[in-house]
Motif scaffolding. Structure first.
Motif, PDB file in Angstrom:
ATOM      1  N   GLY A  50       0.787  -1.225   0.000  1.00 18.60           N
ATOM      2  CA  GLY A  50       0.000   0.000   0.000  1.00 18.60           C
ATOM      3  C   GLY A  50       0.818   1.273   0.000  1.00 18.60           C
ATOM      4  N   GLY A  51       2.136   1.169   0.108  1.00 14.27           N
ATOM      5  CA  GLY A  51       2.988   2.350   0.103  1.00 14.27           C
ATOM      6  C   GLY A  51       3.415   2.738  -1.301  1.00 14.27           C
ATOM      7  N   THR A  52       4.039   3.895  -1.410  1.00 16.12           N
ATOM      8  CA  THR A  52       4.468   4.380  -2.722  1.00 16.12           C
ATOM      9  C   THR A  52       5.975   4.638  -2.794  1.00 16.12           C
ATOM     10  OG1 THR A  52       4.005   6.668  -2.050  1.00 16.12           O
ATOM     11  CG2 THR A  52       2.246   5.467  -3.185  1.00 16.12           C
ATOM     12  N   GLY A  53       6.672   4.528  -1.690  1.00 15.95           N
ATOM     13  CA  GLY A  53       8.102   4.786  -1.671  1.00 15.95           C
ATOM     14  C   GLY A  53       8.907   3.605  -2.159  1.00 15.95           C
ATOM     15  N   PRO A  54      10.238   3.752  -2.256  1.00 12.07           N
ATOM     16  CA  PRO A  54      11.094   2.671  -2.733  1.00 12.07           C
ATOM     17  C   PRO A  54      11.201   1.505  -1.761  1.00 12.07           C
ATOM     18  CG  PRO A  54      12.429   4.516  -2.005  1.00 12.07           C
ATOM     19  CD  PRO A  54      11.010   4.996  -2.004  1.00 12.07           C
ATOM     20  N   ARG A  55      10.927   1.769  -0.466  1.00 12.55           N
ATOM     21  CA  ARG A  55      11.015   0.735   0.561  1.00 12.55           C
ATOM     22  C   ARG A  55       9.868   0.910   1.550  1.00 12.55           C
ATOM     23  NH1 ARG A  55      16.265   2.997   0.322  1.00 12.55           N
ATOM     24  NH2 ARG A  55      17.707   1.655  -0.879  1.00 12.55           N
ATOM     25  N   TYR A  56       9.620  -0.108   2.353  1.00  7.30           N
ATOM     26  CA  TYR A  56       8.540  -0.048   3.337  1.00  7.30           C
ATOM     27  C   TYR A  56       9.048   0.299   4.731  1.00  7.30           C
ATOM     28  CZ  TYR A  56      10.029  -4.990   3.675  1.00  7.30           C
ATOM     29  OH  TYR A  56      10.762  -6.151   3.771  1.00  7.30           O
ATOM     30  N   GLY A  57      10.269   0.820   4.808  1.00  8.36           N
ATOM     31  CA  GLY A  57      10.831   1.237   6.088  1.00  8.36           C
ATOM     32  C   GLY A  57      12.304   1.551   5.928  1.00  8.36           C
ATOM     33  N   GLU A  58      12.965   1.897   7.048  1.00  9.50           N
ATOM     34  CA  GLU A  58      14.401   2.133   7.024  1.00  9.50           C
ATOM     35  C   GLU A  58      15.119   0.825   6.689  1.00  9.50           C
ATOM     36  OE1 GLU A  58      16.056   4.950   7.279  1.00  9.50           O
ATOM     37  OE2 GLU A  58      14.161   6.058   7.441  1.00  9.50           O
ATOM     38  N   LEU A  59      16.059   0.879   5.758  1.00  4.91           N
ATOM     39  CA  LEU A  59      16.652  -0.339   5.219  1.00  4.91           C
ATOM     40  C   LEU A  59      17.276  -1.216   6.293  1.00  4.91           C
ATOM     41  CD1 LEU A  59      17.175  -1.965   2.669  1.00  4.91           C
ATOM     42  CD2 LEU A  59      19.290  -0.669   2.345  1.00  4.91           C
ATOM     43  N   ASP A  60      18.015  -0.635   7.229  1.00  5.36           N
ATOM     44  CA  ASP A  60      18.663  -1.442   8.262  1.00  5.36           C
ATOM     45  C   ASP A  60      17.662  -2.136   9.180  1.00  5.36           C
ATOM     46  OD1 ASP A  60      21.617  -1.325   8.082  1.00  5.36           O
ATOM     47  OD2 ASP A  60      21.275   0.826   8.127  1.00  5.36           O
ATOM     48  N   GLU A  61      16.449  -1.635   9.240  1.00  2.20           N
ATOM     49  CA  GLU A  61      15.427  -2.242  10.087  1.00  2.20           C
ATOM     50  C   GLU A  61      14.653  -3.344   9.384  1.00  2.20           C
ATOM     51  OE1 GLU A  61      12.865   0.815  11.498  1.00  2.20           O
ATOM     52  OE2 GLU A  61      14.446   1.917  12.528  1.00  2.20           O
ATOM     53  N   ILE A  62      14.613  -3.320   8.062  1.00  2.00           N
ATOM     54  CA  ILE A  62      13.746  -4.245   7.338  1.00  2.00           C
ATOM     55  C   ILE A  62      14.489  -5.284   6.521  1.00  2.00           C
ATOM     56  CG2 ILE A  62      11.925  -2.491   7.177  1.00  2.00           C
ATOM     57  CD1 ILE A  62      12.713  -2.132   4.206  1.00  2.00           C
ATOM     58  N   ARG A  67      12.206  -6.301  10.479  1.00  2.00           N
ATOM     59  CA  ARG A  67      10.830  -5.838  10.626  1.00  2.00           C
ATOM     60  C   ARG A  67      10.028  -6.124   9.353  1.00  2.00           C
ATOM     61  NH1 ARG A  67       8.407  -0.900   9.888  1.00  2.00           N
ATOM     62  NH2 ARG A  67      10.384   0.186   9.490  1.00  2.00           N
ATOM     63  N   PRO A  68       8.782  -6.607   9.479  1.00  2.00           N
ATOM     64  CA  PRO A  68       7.963  -6.891   8.299  1.00  2.00           C
ATOM     65  C   PRO A  68       7.342  -5.621   7.734  1.00  2.00           C
ATOM     66  CG  PRO A  68       6.674  -7.326  10.249  1.00  2.00           C
ATOM     67  CD  PRO A  68       8.071  -6.959  10.727  1.00  2.00           C
ATOM     68  N   ASN A  69       6.735  -5.757   6.559  1.00  2.00           N
ATOM     69  CA  ASN A  69       5.993  -4.623   6.004  1.00  2.00           C
ATOM     70  C   ASN A  69       4.605  -4.552   6.632  1.00  2.00           C
ATOM     71  OD1 ASN A  69       4.351  -6.462   4.613  1.00  2.00           O
ATOM     72  ND2 ASN A  69       5.169  -5.971   2.596  1.00  2.00           N
ATOM     73  N   ALA A  70       3.806  -3.626   6.182  1.00  2.00           N
ATOM     74  CA  ALA A  70       2.502  -3.374   6.803  1.00  2.00           C
ATOM     75  C   ALA A  70       1.543  -4.550   6.675  1.00  2.00           C
ATOM     76  CB  ALA A  70       1.874  -2.117   6.193  1.00  2.00           C
ATOM     77  N   TRP A  71       1.793  -5.454   5.747  1.00  2.00           N
ATOM     78  CA  TRP A  71       0.926  -6.619   5.565  1.00  2.00           C
ATOM     79  C   TRP A  71       1.492  -7.884   6.196  1.00  2.00           C
ATOM     80  CZ3 TRP A  71      -0.310  -5.507  -0.306  1.00  2.00           C
ATOM     81  CH2 TRP A  71      -1.187  -4.405  -0.361  1.00  2.00           C
TER      82      TRP A  71
END
Length: 228
Positions: free
Chosen positions: A121-133, A151-155
């Motif tokens: 559901g996001g529009t950015g290049p990643r779903y969070g800070e890279l080191d966290e995900i 860390r997982p994404n929103a889904w």
């Protein structure tokens, strides 16, 4: 119990994703029907349980299986379907693989499904800070890592970026690369620019590489993706 339950299949809602081709400079929208995708890549433990094989370079039950070809991945999907009493999705005749429309078994995600699921559901290049995900060149210490450790994404999908690349169903660019298939997601040895939702990589379907794995999908009641 459905054997797919051990993979933590996550329901991905329907939506639309925009794909692009760098060579042709073309972009197009793809409508994605609802489907299910495994929360993590297939692990070495799960792969061995179904196939009796342990092809990975690294050793660890919860490490993602890697060193598997695209043909290995579709073969695993069919084998898992048969164990679960489901209709296999793929008709395999040597190196010719066809998708059986309406089959209810396990399969690889399409490229559009993968990107839609990654973005969540996001529009950015990643779903969070890279080191966290993600596990990537900047934090993996040069090796593959157990699934689900970032860390997982929103889904609720883990390792969509980093750790191992995921095989997808699609041909990369048949006009130029023939039978080469799409890889998505980036891996443990990649720099940050490769770990983005839109990045595409290609590989021959017979190649086995130590940063390439896969995850499983199942079609929802709406069927397969359709291009708009």
């Amino acid at each position: 119990m459905d054997l797919g339950d051990e993979y933590g299949l996550v329901e991905v809602p329907a939506g639309t994703v925009t794909l692009s081709d760098r060579r042709t400079q073309r972009s197009w929208d793809v409508g994605v029907a609802s489907f299910a995708l495994s929360a993590v890549p297939v692990t070495q433990e799960s792969y061995a349980r179904v196939t009796g094989l342990r092809p990975a370079a690294g050793v660890g039950e919860r490490l993602p299986v890697e060193g598997v070809s695209w043909f290995d991945a579709v073969g695993f999907c069919n084998a898992l379907s048969e164990r679960a009493g489901l209709e296999p999705v793929y008709r395999i005749d040597g190196e010719a693989v066809a998708w059986e429309a309406g089959a209810d078994g396990y399969r690889l995600p399409t490229e559009a499904e993968w990107e839609h699921a990654c973005r969540a559901g996001g529009t950015g290049p990643r779903y969070g800070e890279l080191d966290e995900i993600a596990w990537y060149a900047g934090n993996s210490e040069g090796r593959v890592r157990p699934v689900g450790g970032r860390r997982p994404n929103a889904w609720g999908l883990y390792d969509m970026l980093g750790n191992v690349w995921d095989w997808c169903w699609d041909l990369y660019d048949a006009e130029v690369y023939g039978s080469y298939r799409v890889l998505r997601g980036g891996g443990w040895s990649d720099e940050q620019w490769s770990c983005r939702a839109s990045v595409r990589r290609r590989s021959h379907p017979t190649y086995r590489i130590d940063d390439v794995g896969f995850r499983i999908a199942r079609s929802g009641p709406q069927g397969q993706v359709t291009q708009k």
